[in-house]
Motif scaffolding. Sequence first.
Motif, PDB file in Angstrom:
ATOM      1  N   THR A   1      14.250  -8.114   1.714  1.00 45.83           N
ATOM      2  CA  THR A   1      13.112  -7.323   1.241  1.00 45.83           C
ATOM      3  C   THR A   1      13.549  -6.374   0.137  1.00 45.83           C
ATOM      4  OG1 THR A   1      12.395  -7.352   3.527  1.00 45.83           O
ATOM      5  CG2 THR A   1      11.174  -5.951   2.037  1.00 45.83           C
ATOM      6  N   GLN A   2      14.652  -5.658   0.410  1.00 44.22           N
ATOM      7  CA  GLN A   2      15.085  -4.637  -0.529  1.00 44.22           C
ATOM      8  C   GLN A   2      15.399  -5.248  -1.896  1.00 44.22           C
ATOM      9  OE1 GLN A   2      15.678  -0.992   0.344  1.00 44.22           O
ATOM     10  NE2 GLN A   2      15.197  -1.243  -1.820  1.00 44.22           N
TER      11      GLN A   2
ATOM     12  N   VAL B   1      12.146  -6.261  -3.620  1.00 41.18           N
ATOM     13  CA  VAL B   1      11.392  -5.079  -4.038  1.00 41.18           C
ATOM     14  C   VAL B   1      12.060  -4.448  -5.244  1.00 41.18           C
ATOM     15  CG1 VAL B   1      10.986  -2.680  -3.409  1.00 41.18           C
ATOM     16  CG2 VAL B   1      10.251  -4.472  -1.894  1.00 41.18           C
ATOM     17  N   GLU B   2      13.403  -4.469  -5.226  1.00 38.44           N
ATOM     18  CA  GLU B   2      14.158  -3.896  -6.320  1.00 38.44           C
ATOM     19  C   GLU B   2      13.733  -4.509  -7.654  1.00 38.44           C
ATOM     20  OE1 GLU B   2      15.735  -1.494  -5.122  1.00 38.44           O
ATOM     21  OE2 GLU B   2      16.185  -0.966  -7.192  1.00 38.44           O
TER      22      GLU B   2
ATOM     23  N   VAL C   1      10.919  -6.049  -8.501  1.00 40.60           N
ATOM     24  CA  VAL C   1       9.586  -5.676  -8.985  1.00 40.60           C
ATOM     25  C   VAL C   1       9.544  -4.206  -9.373  1.00 40.60           C
ATOM     26  CG1 VAL C   1       8.140  -7.474  -8.015  1.00 40.60           C
ATOM     27  CG2 VAL C   1       8.840  -5.611  -6.581  1.00 40.60           C
TER      28      VAL C   1
ATOM     29  N   PHE D   1       6.161 -10.653   4.201  1.00 41.22           N
ATOM     30  CA  PHE D   1       6.544  -9.648   3.213  1.00 41.22           C
ATOM     31  C   PHE D   1       7.524 -10.230   2.198  1.00 41.22           C
ATOM     32  CE2 PHE D   1       5.153  -6.537   6.451  1.00 41.22           C
ATOM     33  CZ  PHE D   1       4.362  -5.747   5.649  1.00 41.22           C
TER      34      PHE D   1
ATOM     35  N   LEU E   1       7.017 -11.256  -1.768  1.00 44.17           N
ATOM     36  CA  LEU E   1       7.791 -10.658  -2.857  1.00 44.17           C
ATOM     37  C   LEU E   1       8.473 -11.726  -3.695  1.00 44.17           C
ATOM     38  CD1 LEU E   1       9.154  -7.640  -0.849  1.00 44.17           C
ATOM     39  CD2 LEU E   1       7.783  -7.490  -2.922  1.00 44.17           C
TER      40      LEU E   1
ATOM     41  N   THR F   1       1.388  -6.761  -5.641  1.00 43.03           N
ATOM     42  CA  THR F   1       2.429  -6.611  -6.665  1.00 43.03           C
ATOM     43  C   THR F   1       1.965  -7.202  -7.990  1.00 43.03           C
ATOM     44  OG1 THR F   1       3.399  -8.526  -5.579  1.00 43.03           O
ATOM     45  CG2 THR F   1       4.522  -6.454  -5.284  1.00 43.03           C
TER      46      THR F   1
ATOM     47  N   TYR G   1      14.919   5.655  -0.529  1.00 42.83           N
ATOM     48  CA  TYR G   1      16.136   4.965  -0.057  1.00 42.83           C
ATOM     49  C   TYR G   1      16.773   5.751   1.076  1.00 42.83           C
ATOM     50  CZ  TYR G   1      16.351   2.009  -4.273  1.00 42.83           C
ATOM     51  OH  TYR G   1      16.097   1.114  -5.249  1.00 42.83           O
TER      52      TYR G   1
ATOM     53  N   LEU H   1      11.364  -2.226   7.137  1.00 39.66           N
ATOM     54  CA  LEU H   1      10.907  -3.324   6.282  1.00 39.66           C
ATOM     55  C   LEU H   1       9.565  -2.986   5.630  1.00 39.66           C
ATOM     56  CD1 LEU H   1      11.327  -7.039   7.108  1.00 39.66           C
ATOM     57  CD2 LEU H   1       9.379  -6.277   5.825  1.00 39.66           C
TER      58      LEU H   1
ATOM     59  N   ILE I   1       9.875  -0.161   3.080  1.00 40.30           N
ATOM     60  CA  ILE I   1      10.379  -0.555   1.757  1.00 40.30           C
ATOM     61  C   ILE I   1       9.214  -1.042   0.890  1.00 40.30           C
ATOM     62  CG2 ILE I   1      11.817  -2.219   0.527  1.00 40.30           C
ATOM     63  CD1 ILE I   1      13.704  -2.225   2.916  1.00 40.30           C
ATOM     64  N   VAL I   2       8.392  -1.902   1.482  1.00 38.41           N
ATOM     65  CA  VAL I   2       7.288  -2.464   0.698  1.00 38.41           C
ATOM     66  C   VAL I   2       6.307  -1.366   0.307  1.00 38.41           C
ATOM     67  CG1 VAL I   2       5.442  -4.158   0.696  1.00 38.41           C
ATOM     68  CG2 VAL I   2       7.578  -4.668   1.849  1.00 38.41           C
TER      69      VAL I   2
ATOM     70  N   PHE J   1       7.445   0.686  -2.512  1.00 38.94           N
ATOM     71  CA  PHE J   1       7.146   0.048  -3.793  1.00 38.94           C
ATOM     72  C   PHE J   1       5.720   0.370  -4.219  1.00 38.94           C
ATOM     73  CE2 PHE J   1       4.788  -3.509  -5.651  1.00 38.94           C
ATOM     74  CZ  PHE J   1       5.273  -3.394  -6.939  1.00 38.94           C
TER      75      PHE J   1
END
Lengths: 957, 109
Positions: free
Chosen positions: A666-667, A670-671, A673, A828, A832, A919, B37, B74, B77-78, B81
């Motif tokens: 996920t991270q 996400v990073e 985008v 999720f 992404l 997104t 973070y 999880l 995190i989304v 964003f």
Amino acid sequence: MSVLIVLALMALLAGAGFAPIAARFGRVQASQTAAAALVAALALLAPLVPEAMSGQVVVASWSWLPEWGLDLAFRFDGLSLLFALLILGIGLLIVLYASYYLPVSDRMGRFLGLLLVFAAGMLGIVLSENILLLLVFWEITSVTSFLLIAYKYEAHDARIAARMALAVTGGGGLAMLAGFLLLGHIAGSFELSDILARGAQIRAHPLYAPTLLLILLGAFTKSAQFPLHFWLPNAMAAPTPVSAYLHSATMVKAGVFLIARLHPALAGTELWFGLVSSVGAATFVYGAYVALLKHDFKGLLAYSTISHLGLITLLFGLDTPLSVVAGVFHIINHAIFKASLFMAAGIIDHECGTRDMRRINGLFKYMPYTATLGIVAAGAMAGVPLLNGFLSKEMFFAETIEHPHFGIHTWVLPVFATIAGMLSVAYSTRFIHDVFFNGEPINLPRSPHEPPRWMRFPVEILVLLCVAVGIAPQLSVGPLLDAAAGAALLGKLPHFELAVWHGFSLPLVMSFVALAAGIVYYVNRRFLFELHERYLPDLQSPVAFERVYQAMTAVAGKVMALVDSGAPRRYLAPLLVFAIALGLWAYWSAHLTGVSLALAGTAAGAPAGPVVQALALAGLAALAAGCLGVVACHRQRLLAIIFMSVVGLVVSMTFVLLSAPDLALTQISVEVVTIVVMLLALRFLPARAEAAEPRGRRLRDMALAGLAGGGVAALSYAMLTRPFETISNFYLANAVPGGGGANAVNVILVDFRGFDTLGEITVLAMAALGAHALVSGLRLSPYAGSASREADRHPIMLAMLVRPLLPLALAVSLYILLRGHNLPGGGFIAGLVTSVALILQYIACGIDFGRARLPLDQPRLIAAGLAIAGATGAASWLFGAPFLTSAHGHVHLPLIGDVELASAMLFDLGVYLVVVGGTLLVLTELGALSRRELGAEGPTQEPVSQKPATREPASWS
Amino acid sequence: MELIVAAGIGLLTACGLYLVLRAETFSVVFGLTLLSYAVNLVLFASGRLVANAPPLLIEGVARHTDPLPQALVLTAIVISFGMTAYLVALALRAKGESGRDGFDDGDPT
């Protein structure tokens, strides 16, 4: 049977929904829809009429918020019947009238929709059994009347008037809420049946006085009682059909309805008599006095409305059984003649183009038929015999004679009544004489003539009723009055006779004295106008309200400025200082009481091999480089973004190292985008921020941030070294048998805690839509290298490389979506990954290229995702299970393997769609921003369809 | 290991807070990203640090770390964003409306 009450309300609300739709087909269709809704409501209530007429109360109740005493409880009795007839019957006439009154350019959708919601609110007030529910409807009428008064919202005075009406009636509504809560507290129930039955208990309670005051405040504001009357004349800025409806049969009658409704519970005390009758009397005289002075005939009618409302209030205040009957009777009569007068006034306004009685004269010659109708209705208002107003006014006169409260001074009330009656006659005479006679019209914008046949029809009906009630009262309204007054008196109806001729009596003498004196008063009006101009010129201007209103907004603005300084750090810095101080204080006070201050706890650290240790240390070093890089370069934004991506990468690696594959996936996506979003935005901001901040401030902030960071590190360390208990064993034990998935994280997300996830994707959807709303339509000029200088914006190598990647990436994301229940992945992450794949296409080939090939409507995608997730949850209701209960089974698909086909999968699909939609929405919107700016600057854009296979000049940057 | 992670969290917090206290909107965006973070890591660390124990109930994985904080993080995190995107949009809008990329800040204390 009793469910019909609710259905009647629903019919009006449905009509409110359909009328604007019907308006798209035409005005006639819209009016027919609205009329159909009103007729349907009447028809639905019809079966209940016999019971209401026989004095019974029909109650229908459904539990809503029982712990607050708020139930959907409705009642239908005589009083409800009377008001329902007025609301719906006059509403029908208004719909017909409005379709002629409003200009043809008005499609009427908005008007009819609002009118029906308003009617539903009014009907709800008179049909409520629960007083809290009544208040809900009360507020609906406040809000919708605001919208109706401001119907011509381009006009400044309409907006001011609407605001004033809302402020006054809304404020009264708040007072009434407090009063109702007290009343419910005293009576022990919010149901009217209970409250009305416990009158003695309520009146004996110490809280009776504040309760009464608060409730009356609500009623008085709504019914425009002096000195809270000033909103009503201003509300004449509304279109005349609205005035005719709000100020005859509905809005302002809500207040007197409430007084009538709660009369058995609250009346019968000195306080009631003193308060209600004096306010009513003051309003009665004041309104009648000012009405004569108005040159605008709608203003005259407005003040006469205030005056008549005062009369009705006074009758309820006099508090004898017969005065209550007279009050109810006058509610009927006033509604009928005032609605017809307003509509007649609207016709005259419509035909003459002005409402100034100094210019409108002698209309009898031009529109004799309408003039006759207006004269009859005004006669009813004045209380001329053989018209309905005469009867209720005579009942009032009869009640004033020998009222028990005045002891030996029995003459006070009758004299007062006669004077007030005289004033009413005077303004009615002015309306008749000035408008229809008194010479020739002066300089009218239009030449008056008779209106269309059907515009007059509602007035005819109402005037006919005036005459019918006036001549044969017992035959026409007798039974209805019995039922309504009976309900207001809880069945203890006194004996009375409705007849035109009661013999030669004192009330009759008073009537004739009032008539004669009124005409004399009118004849001498010039003298009176001069007196008024000299001594009381400001009597009716709402200056005070405006002054208070402006002062309050100014104070509110100052408070806001004090609380919100506009710069986050102004309130963040004190917050930080406070948090740090609190932490230190807790630490030291623990020290003083002898608690160990060692940060490290007793728990053994995680067993980590030298390789892991070394990796972790390297990670920390990279993190430090990244973080400090961002801080050091935060003014050079491009560099800062690059450092930022280093930080994100280290965080992802941490998740890899520490057994969190889902988080790592996920991270990292996400990073990607996030960085793209930042880069897109960077285009419109200076790559370097302008001036550096003062050194002192930077040092101070560094110290604060350092202290806070140290504190968080210490706390984290303390937590990490403390013994550990978890509730997660349940999830681990039940993931496979209960959720049917081996990936415990995903099972928690889509199954055990699915409701949380539903909330979270909703938040994501809102954030994306919010960003969309903020950016759409925005035009910004770029800072970094202008668009025209970027020659090679879609490098052909990149484009060629990326295109074959798309199907692969989509296949991967599908795989991740499907396997998510058992292995790292899920909605999720798959969402992404899909977004990243599509974004890459946009970057490489341009947004038009992508859009032409894959037309996605992102908001719809988001909506579909939320709908799927919600529907999956709701589907479990069909099986009698709670929301979001999952069912599962395994299916073996070729190539992919064992796939969990749980209802949770469908839920995950919803998550996937929301993430993709969200997104992409944000990214394409930001991308489109630079495209708009390009379009404005004007480099030639070739149509996409011409050369789909080659690099598009239309770009995305 | 614990010390390293705690130090990392502290570093992220400190840098994030310093940036949040800046006057330019974009620095605040950076700062909030760093702070999220840090917060995510604290949440994650509340399940303690275990290597080689993914919460996958499949063959070959003997030990399982706590899945609950991972599930929480999880979605966090989304959502962070989403928040970043919203903030960026807000910053651009403010730029478009006021022509500046800083906060309305008359008084330089």
